[in-house]
Design a protein around this motif. Structure first.
Motif, PDB file in Angstrom:
ATOM      1  N   GLU A  65       0.834  -1.209   0.000  1.00  0.00           N
ATOM      2  CA  GLU A  65       0.000   0.000   0.000  1.00  0.00           C
ATOM      3  C   GLU A  65       0.868   1.258   0.000  1.00  0.00           C
ATOM      4  OE1 GLU A  65      -4.006   1.480   2.329  1.00  0.00           O
ATOM      5  OE2 GLU A  65      -2.498   0.393   3.478  1.00  0.00           O
ATOM      6  N   GLU A  66       1.891   1.265   0.832  1.00  0.00           N
ATOM      7  CA  GLU A  66       2.788   2.417   0.927  1.00  0.00           C
ATOM      8  C   GLU A  66       3.532   2.643  -0.394  1.00  0.00           C
ATOM      9  OE1 GLU A  66       6.781   3.637   3.404  1.00  0.00           O
ATOM     10  OE2 GLU A  66       5.218   2.536   4.483  1.00  0.00           O
ATOM     11  N   THR A  67       3.946   1.553  -1.030  1.00  0.00           N
ATOM     12  CA  THR A  67       4.664   1.645  -2.310  1.00  0.00           C
ATOM     13  C   THR A  67       3.775   2.256  -3.391  1.00  0.00           C
ATOM     14  OG1 THR A  67       5.997  -0.289  -1.739  1.00  0.00           O
ATOM     15  CG2 THR A  67       5.926   0.332  -4.063  1.00  0.00           C
ATOM     16  N   LEU A  68       2.514   1.844  -3.444  1.00  0.00           N
ATOM     17  CA  LEU A  68       1.579   2.370  -4.439  1.00  0.00           C
ATOM     18  C   LEU A  68       1.304   3.851  -4.214  1.00  0.00           C
ATOM     19  CD1 LEU A  68      -0.973  -0.591  -4.613  1.00  0.00           C
ATOM     20  CD2 LEU A  68       0.619   0.105  -6.403  1.00  0.00           C
ATOM     21  N   ILE A  69       1.094   4.227  -2.965  1.00  0.00           N
ATOM     22  CA  ILE A  69       0.814   5.636  -2.652  1.00  0.00           C
ATOM     23  C   ILE A  69       2.019   6.510  -2.978  1.00  0.00           C
ATOM     24  CG2 ILE A  69       0.342   7.284  -0.785  1.00  0.00           C
ATOM     25  CD1 ILE A  69      -1.417   5.108   0.511  1.00  0.00           C
ATOM     26  N   MET A  70       3.210   6.048  -2.640  1.00  0.00           N
ATOM     27  CA  MET A  70       4.432   6.795  -2.934  1.00  0.00           C
ATOM     28  C   MET A  70       4.667   6.915  -4.443  1.00  0.00           C
ATOM     29  SD  MET A  70       5.730   7.893  -0.122  1.00  0.00           S
ATOM     30  CE  MET A  70       7.436   8.268  -0.500  1.00  0.00           C
ATOM     31  N   GLY A  71       4.070   6.011  -5.211  1.00  0.00           N
ATOM     32  CA  GLY A  71       4.212   6.041  -6.661  1.00  0.00           C
ATOM     33  C   GLY A  71       3.136   6.854  -7.352  1.00  0.00           C
ATOM     34  N   ASP A  72       2.450   7.724  -6.602  1.00  0.00           N
ATOM     35  CA  ASP A  72       1.433   8.621  -7.147  1.00  0.00           C
ATOM     36  C   ASP A  72       0.158   7.913  -7.605  1.00  0.00           C
ATOM     37  OD1 ASP A  72       2.233  11.488  -7.081  1.00  0.00           O
ATOM     38  OD2 ASP A  72       3.977  10.755  -8.151  1.00  0.00           O
ATOM     39  N   VAL A  75      -4.422   7.700  -2.826  1.00  0.00           N
ATOM     40  CA  VAL A  75      -4.951   6.994  -1.649  1.00  0.00           C
ATOM     41  C   VAL A  75      -6.199   6.195  -1.997  1.00  0.00           C
ATOM     42  CG1 VAL A  75      -5.915   7.271   0.667  1.00  0.00           C
ATOM     43  CG2 VAL A  75      -3.970   8.672  -0.041  1.00  0.00           C
ATOM     44  N   ASN A  76      -7.153   6.823  -2.696  1.00  0.00           N
ATOM     45  CA  ASN A  76      -8.403   6.138  -3.027  1.00  0.00           C
ATOM     46  C   ASN A  76      -8.177   4.931  -3.923  1.00  0.00           C
ATOM     47  OD1 ASN A  76      -9.825   7.970  -1.535  1.00  0.00           O
ATOM     48  ND2 ASN A  76     -10.849   8.958  -3.244  1.00  0.00           N
ATOM     49  N   ALA A  77      -7.416   5.146  -4.988  1.00  0.00           N
ATOM     50  CA  ALA A  77      -7.160   4.047  -5.921  1.00  0.00           C
ATOM     51  C   ALA A  77      -6.402   2.919  -5.225  1.00  0.00           C
ATOM     52  CB  ALA A  77      -6.367   4.550  -7.125  1.00  0.00           C
ATOM     53  N   THR A  78      -5.418   3.278  -4.411  1.00  0.00           N
ATOM     54  CA  THR A  78      -4.632   2.271  -3.696  1.00  0.00           C
ATOM     55  C   THR A  78      -5.507   1.462  -2.757  1.00  0.00           C
ATOM     56  OG1 THR A  78      -2.581   3.560  -3.822  1.00  0.00           O
ATOM     57  CG2 THR A  78      -2.735   1.926  -2.061  1.00  0.00           C
ATOM     58  N   SER A 294      -9.554   7.448 -10.372  1.00  0.00           N
ATOM     59  CA  SER A 294     -10.186   6.971  -9.152  1.00  0.00           C
ATOM     60  C   SER A 294     -10.672   8.121  -8.271  1.00  0.00           C
ATOM     61  CB  SER A 294      -9.205   6.099  -8.358  1.00  0.00           C
ATOM     62  OG  SER A 294      -9.777   5.673  -7.148  1.00  0.00           O
ATOM     63  N   GLU A 295      -9.829   9.141  -8.105  1.00  0.00           N
ATOM     64  CA  GLU A 295     -10.150  10.251  -7.203  1.00  0.00           C
ATOM     65  C   GLU A 295     -11.290  11.115  -7.742  1.00  0.00           C
ATOM     66  OE1 GLU A 295      -8.572  11.173  -4.282  1.00  0.00           O
ATOM     67  OE2 GLU A 295      -7.077   9.576  -4.257  1.00  0.00           O
ATOM     68  N   LEU A 296     -11.322  11.318  -9.061  1.00  0.00           N
ATOM     69  CA  LEU A 296     -12.288  12.252  -9.649  1.00  0.00           C
ATOM     70  C   LEU A 296     -13.473  11.559 -10.307  1.00  0.00           C
ATOM     71  CD1 LEU A 296      -9.781  14.687 -11.384  1.00  0.00           C
ATOM     72  CD2 LEU A 296     -10.858  14.957  -9.156  1.00  0.00           C
ATOM     73  N   ASN A 297     -13.353  10.251 -10.497  1.00  0.00           N
ATOM     74  CA  ASN A 297     -14.373   9.500 -11.219  1.00  0.00           C
ATOM     75  C   ASN A 297     -14.588  10.081 -12.621  1.00  0.00           C
ATOM     76  OD1 ASN A 297     -16.145   7.329 -11.405  1.00  0.00           O
ATOM     77  ND2 ASN A 297     -17.909   8.561 -10.803  1.00  0.00           N
ATOM     78  N   VAL A 298     -13.483  10.550 -13.210  1.00  0.00           N
ATOM     79  CA  VAL A 298     -13.488  11.079 -14.578  1.00  0.00           C
ATOM     80  C   VAL A 298     -12.452  10.272 -15.358  1.00  0.00           C
ATOM     81  CG1 VAL A 298     -13.071  13.088 -16.043  1.00  0.00           C
ATOM     82  CG2 VAL A 298     -14.106  13.395 -13.793  1.00  0.00           C
TER      83      VAL A 298
END
Length: 332
Positions: A65-72, A75-78, A294-298
């Motif tokens: 989880e930390e690796t994915l978040i650090m890779g931009d 949070v939501n998508a991860t 994921s964050e914007l649902n666009v």
């Protein structure tokens, strides 16, 4: 037509024709090459998690989880990706961390699906407003999109409604010439809504299939931008009520989380229907493509990997994730 301006900060017009020499690589190859830095930033970290753990436990999921978040990735998508992974691991009784790699790849692809109706506007009589801050490749994207639609047999007209930025109209005229489409423009500093009014009526008179409008990118004064977009929307509603509407925001893939914030702010002033993600050739922040959707649902609808006309393509999530994870055996 005004001759193409010299290249400026990667957003101008390439000076070597269409860049279609023998050395020109296919889009997938260039995407894969362009994502090298992102791959080193994200995938190497993910693979080290898979190889560094002997069991799938809370520590494994936390590290991933930390690796994915650090890779931009965001949070939501991860969170969604990890939840889906946990569910699949449990259902399939997977014990080895290395066996999770393909599940993770498939989960990211699932996160990025565009949807069956995403490109309906390409087949209808449409007005496309292209928005974004200056410097992200907005004007360039308008020209490339016009060229793409023209190649698909659509009759395209461009409106140079960014009358705020010096030389924006001149730059767009060069792209219109390359794409082989007509452009309606106005003098620098003139009212963008009046340019749009002229363009809408020209589109109707010439029976254009698609009207693509370049707009000013002034996020530092949202009140003016909001009023400008409202005026434009009123004109389209009044003058072209039957046209399909599309609002595409152009984001620079190299800016990571800043691109996400820009999209949020533009989303406050207009209804976003899609994203054009540019400058994906050489960014370490390519994971933002997953986060934005994921964050914007666009949905991300187009992706750019270079300066040439054909370097803007429809976004293919399978192709993107395969390029990111260096999955073998895909078509170029």
């Amino acid at each position: 037509m005004v001759p193409p301006p010299e290249r400026q900060d990667g957003c101008g017009i390439p000076q070597n024709g269409d860049g279609m020499g023998e050395e020109k690589k296919g889009f997938f190859a260039r995407l894969k090459e362009g994502l090298n830095k992102t791959r080193n930033n994200i995938v190497s970290g993910i693979d080290s998690v898979f190889s560094g753990f002997s069991a799938i436990d809370d520590d494994f999921y936390e590290e991933l989880e930390e690796t994915l978040i650090m890779g931009d990735i965001g949070v939501n998508a991860t969170s969604d990706i990890i939840d889906r992974l946990k569910k699949q691991v449990k259902e399939q009784h997977i014990k080895e961390p290395s066996a999770c790699r393909q599940l993770l790849i498939d989960s990211i692809k699932e996160q990025m699906q565009v949807g069956e109706t995403a490109y309906d506007f390409e087949k209808k009589q449409s007005v496309i407003l292209v928005i974004g801050v200056n410097g992200v490749g907005k004007t360039t994207s308008v020209g490339k999109l016009a060229g793409m639609l023209k190649a698909e047999g659509r009759k395209v007209l461009i409106a140079a409604a960014d009358t705020f930025r010096a030389a924006a109209g001149e730059q767009l005229a060069g792209w219109a010439s390359r794409a082989g489409v007509d452009m309606i423009g106005g003098a620098e500093g003139s009212d963008p809504a009046s340019v749009l009014f002229d363009a809408v009526n020209a589109a109707k008179a010439r029976h254009a299939d698609v009207l693509i409008c370049d707009t000013a990118g002034r996020l530092h004064n949202k009140k003016n931008l909001m009023e400008e977009l409202r005026k434009m929307n009123r004109i389209i509603d009044r003058e072209f009520p039957d046209a399909h509407r599309e609002n595409l925001v152009v984001l620079d893939g190299t800016t990571g989380q800043n691109a996400l914030q820009q999209a949020r702010e533009f989303g406050e002033v207009t209804d976003l229907t899609g994203i054009i993600l540019t400058k994906m050739d050489g960014t370490a922040k390519g994971g933002i493509a997953v986060a934005i959707q994921s964050e914007l649902n666009v949905p991300v609808k187009y992706i750019g990997v270079g300066e040439d006309m054909e370097d803007l393509q429809k976004f293919d999530p399978d192709q993107f994730v395969n390029a990111l994870f260096d999955v073998k055996g895909e078509k170029d």
